[in-house]
Enzyme design. Structure first.
Site, PDB file in Angstrom:
ATOM      1  CG  HIS A 245      -2.054   0.993   1.069  1.00 51.18           C
ATOM      2  ND1 HIS A 245      -1.960   2.295   1.473  1.00 51.18           N
ATOM      3  CD2 HIS A 245      -3.277   0.838   0.511  1.00 51.18           C
ATOM      4  CE1 HIS A 245      -3.091   2.905   1.178  1.00 51.18           C
ATOM      5  NE2 HIS A 245      -3.904   2.061   0.586  1.00 51.18           N
ATOM      6  CD  GLU A 298      -8.631  -3.161  -4.012  1.00 52.21           C
ATOM      7  OE1 GLU A 298      -9.724  -3.771  -4.000  1.00 52.21           O
ATOM      8  OE2 GLU A 298      -8.487  -2.040  -4.511  1.00 52.21           O
TER       9      GLU A 298
HETATM   10  C1  LIG Z   1      -0.511  -0.650  -4.009  1.00 53.52           C
HETATM   11  C2  LIG Z   1       0.822  -0.421  -4.697  1.00 53.52           C
HETATM   12  C3  LIG Z   1       0.578   0.192  -6.101  1.00 53.52           C
HETATM   13  C4  LIG Z   1       1.625   0.570  -3.830  1.00 53.52           C
HETATM   14  O1  LIG Z   1       2.763   0.722  -4.481  1.00 53.52           O
HETATM   15  P1  LIG Z   1       3.889   1.798  -4.124  1.00 53.52           P
HETATM   16  O2  LIG Z   1       3.639   2.579  -2.913  1.00 53.52           O
HETATM   17  O3  LIG Z   1       4.110   2.536  -5.368  1.00 53.52           O
HETATM   18  O4  LIG Z   1       5.020   0.816  -3.745  1.00 53.52           O
HETATM   19  P2  LIG Z   1       6.329   0.678  -4.550  1.00 53.52           P
HETATM   20  O5  LIG Z   1       6.057   0.493  -5.978  1.00 53.52           O
HETATM   21  O6  LIG Z   1       7.182   1.820  -4.138  1.00 53.52           O
HETATM   22  O7  LIG Z   1       6.838  -0.706  -3.968  1.00 53.52           O
HETATM   23  C5  LIG Z   1       7.923  -0.864  -3.148  1.00 53.52           C
HETATM   24  C6  LIG Z   1       8.635  -2.145  -3.572  1.00 53.52           C
HETATM   25  O8  LIG Z   1       7.825  -3.263  -3.214  1.00 53.52           O
HETATM   26  C7  LIG Z   1       7.430  -3.984  -4.365  1.00 53.52           C
HETATM   27  N1  LIG Z   1       6.032  -4.304  -4.227  1.00 53.52           N
HETATM   28  C8  LIG Z   1       5.038  -3.484  -3.800  1.00 53.52           C
HETATM   29  N2  LIG Z   1       3.869  -4.127  -3.795  1.00 53.52           N
HETATM   30  C9  LIG Z   1       4.131  -5.390  -4.221  1.00 53.52           C
HETATM   31  C10 LIG Z   1       3.309  -6.513  -4.426  1.00 53.52           C
HETATM   32  N3  LIG Z   1       2.016  -6.462  -4.201  1.00 53.52           N
HETATM   33  N4  LIG Z   1       3.894  -7.636  -4.880  1.00 53.52           N
HETATM   34  C11 LIG Z   1       5.229  -7.690  -5.113  1.00 53.52           C
HETATM   35  N5  LIG Z   1       6.045  -6.641  -4.937  1.00 53.52           N
HETATM   36  C12 LIG Z   1       5.508  -5.506  -4.485  1.00 53.52           C
HETATM   37  C13 LIG Z   1       7.675  -3.061  -5.545  1.00 53.52           C
HETATM   38  O9  LIG Z   1       7.950  -3.787  -6.716  1.00 53.52           O
HETATM   39  C14 LIG Z   1       8.861  -2.247  -5.072  1.00 53.52           C
HETATM   40  O10 LIG Z   1      10.017  -2.974  -5.249  1.00 53.52           O
HETATM   41  P3  LIG Z   1      11.348  -2.240  -5.769  1.00 53.52           P
HETATM   42  O11 LIG Z   1      11.578  -1.088  -4.852  1.00 53.52           O
HETATM   43  O12 LIG Z   1      12.387  -3.326  -5.688  1.00 53.52           O
HETATM   44  O13 LIG Z   1      11.051  -1.783  -7.164  1.00 53.52           O
HETATM   45  C15 LIG Z   1       1.614  -1.726  -4.831  1.00 53.52           C
HETATM   46  O14 LIG Z   1       1.854  -2.262  -3.548  1.00 53.52           O
HETATM   47  C16 LIG Z   1       0.912  -2.758  -5.710  1.00 53.52           C
HETATM   48  O15 LIG Z   1       1.047  -2.712  -6.934  1.00 53.52           O
HETATM   49  N6  LIG Z   1       0.143  -3.722  -5.104  1.00 53.52           N
HETATM   50  C17 LIG Z   1      -0.589  -4.696  -5.847  1.00 53.52           C
HETATM   51  C18 LIG Z   1      -1.869  -4.107  -6.392  1.00 53.52           C
HETATM   52  C19 LIG Z   1      -2.892  -3.876  -5.297  1.00 53.52           C
HETATM   53  O16 LIG Z   1      -3.104  -4.715  -4.431  1.00 53.52           O
HETATM   54  N7  LIG Z   1      -3.556  -2.712  -5.381  1.00 53.52           N
HETATM   55  C20 LIG Z   1      -4.586  -2.334  -4.444  1.00 53.52           C
HETATM   56  C21 LIG Z   1      -4.121  -1.246  -3.544  1.00 53.52           C
HETATM   57  S1  LIG Z   1      -5.267  -0.908  -2.247  1.00 53.52           S
END
Ligand SMILES: CC(C)(COP(=O)(O)OP(=O)(O)OC[C@H]1O[C@@H](n2cnc3c(N)ncnc32)[C@H](O)[C@@H]1OP(=O)(O)O)[C@@H](O)C(=O)NCCC(=O)NCCS
Length: 357
Positions: A245, A298
């Site tokens: 998140h 989710e």
């Molecule tokens: C929600 C989300 C977009 C938040 O992302 P964010 O704050 O931008 O987090 P980041 O992209 O900075 O992620 C940090 C690291 O963890 C990883 N990561 C984050 N969520 C992950 C997941 N669900 N599965 C695998 N890896 C994940 C990223 O790849 C990143 O790795 P890196 O730094 O080596 O590139 C992300 O966690 C995600 O895509 N989750 C899956 C989709 C989801 O469940 N969405 C509903 C949200 S309520």
């Protein structure tokens, strides 16, 4: 500058506070765990308080929403053939766009009333069934399930859905709410603002994840495949849906409220899903140590909506149904107190040059 706008405060709000460090969500002074014990109409009224006169009595509000659902049903009928050629969330986008700015019903009320009607009709059409008209005497969650399934829902199912709607009703300045406030700040009107919000919600990184959560559980299939499947996804650089998140760096409190909702519904998925959850958290900790990637809303949304009989393509429209309470409150707040939102960009294009003759 921060490309994801992390750490930037772009609005003041009395509506909700997300404390990502403590894993707490507060809705107008109530912790989510307490708000989740109220009715959806009461929470909507709470969010609208001070911005809309209809907020004063939640019984009267429920009645007015019921009447507005009838208006919405009549409005949707001629457009359903066109909407039926789209996915349900696209259909919802079309139907919401079709509400005229000249609509007489107060717009925030109309928007909250319209989504359950539109979403249920779109769900029925997708299944090849005729839409069922609303019953204005019912509460929002109960009437939505009644319209969708053409039968009175069990009290357990209606309450489970209602708790879900409250759980997602508002959540600080998330992407769709921010979109709504940007549009509201131009004075484009409430319907335009919430259509923009819905478009933002539709993305898989925001509100589109619960469908893929079930796809993931289906793909894993059985307990023996959990560890291998998860490792394979992480090794391939794919994200596990339902984890991580932007703001919560501990557990998402909404996931816990919804876990409490799904456990008593005796859905066969729950025990399996909890095993997947534990394995996913452990694998994410190994792959991204220190990131504390935890279950988000989710994951349990998927299980809760499936347990009350909502088909996957309707998950995002049902999310929109709950979040509409928050979007409309933010639009009203933005219109009352906000200023035109107009940030700056940093130019990284080519240096100024003389154009060739
Ligand atoms: C929600 C989300 C977009 C938040 O992302 P964010 O704050 O931008 O987090 P980041 O992209 O900075 O992620 C940090 C690291 O963890 C990883 N990561 C984050 N969520 C992950 C997941 N669900 N599965 C695998 N890896 C994940 C990223 O790849 C990143 O790795 P890196 O730094 O080596 O590139 C992300 O966690 C995600 O895509 N989750 C899956 C989709 C989801 O469940 N969405 C509903 C949200 S309520």
């Amino acid at each position: 500058m921060s490309t994801g706008l992390e750490g930037i405060v772009a609005a003041e709000t009395v509506l909700s506070h997300v404390d990502g460090e403590r894993g707490e969500l507060v809705l107008r002074g109530l912790r989510l765990e307490e708000a989740a014990r109220l009715e959806f109409e009461e929470v909507t009224a709470l969010l609208w308080q001070g911005f809309a006169p209809e907020a004063d009595a939640s019984d009267a509000l429920a009645e007015r929403l019921g009447q507005a659902r009838l208006v919405a049903f009549a409005m949707a009928e001629p457009l359903l053939p066109a909407a039926s050629r789209l996915t349900p969330v696209e259909g919802l986008r079309l139907l919401l766009s079709a509400i005229p700015d000249a609509e007489e019903t107060p717009h925030h009320l109309m928007a909250v009333a319209a989504v359950p009607v539109f979403a249920a009709a779109l769900g029925r059409i997708a299944a090849g069934d005729a839409p069922v008209p609303p019953d204005p005497a019912l509460r929002t969650a109960e009437d939505f399930l009644a319209m969708l399934h053409d039968r009175t829902p069990s009290a357990d199912h209606a309450r489970a859905l209602e708790t879900y709607l409250i759980t997602v009703a508002d959540h600080g300045l998330n992407a769709s709410t921010f979109a709504a406030r940007v549009i509201a700040s131009t004075r484009a009107g409430l319907f335009s603002s919430v259509v923009g919000a819905l478009c933002a919600l539709k993305g898989p990184l925001h509100g589109g994840a619960p469908g893929p959560v079930l796809d993931m559980l289906d793909e894993i299939g059985g307990e023996e495949s959990i560890a291998g499947w998860i490792e394979g996804e992480i090794a391939a650089g794919r994200r596990l849906m339902g984890f991580g998140h932007r703001v919560y760096k501990v557990r998402d409190p909404r996931a816990d409220v919804l876990r409490g909702v799904v456990r008593p519904l005796s859905s066969p998925r729950v025990a399996f899903a909890e095993k997947v959850e534990a394995a996913a958290i452990a694998a994410l900790e190994r792959a991204k140590p220190g990131r504390n990637l935890q279950t988000n809303v989710e994951f349990y949304t998927a299980l809760a909506l499936e347990a009350v009989g909502i088909p996957r393509p309707l998950f995002t429209p049902v999310f929109a149904l709950g979040r509409m309470a928050g979007w409309t409150a933010h639009v009203l707040e933005q219109e009352q107190t906000g200023r035109l939102l107009r940030p700056l960009s940093r130019y990284t294009g080519p240096a100024v040059r003389v154009a060739a003759e």
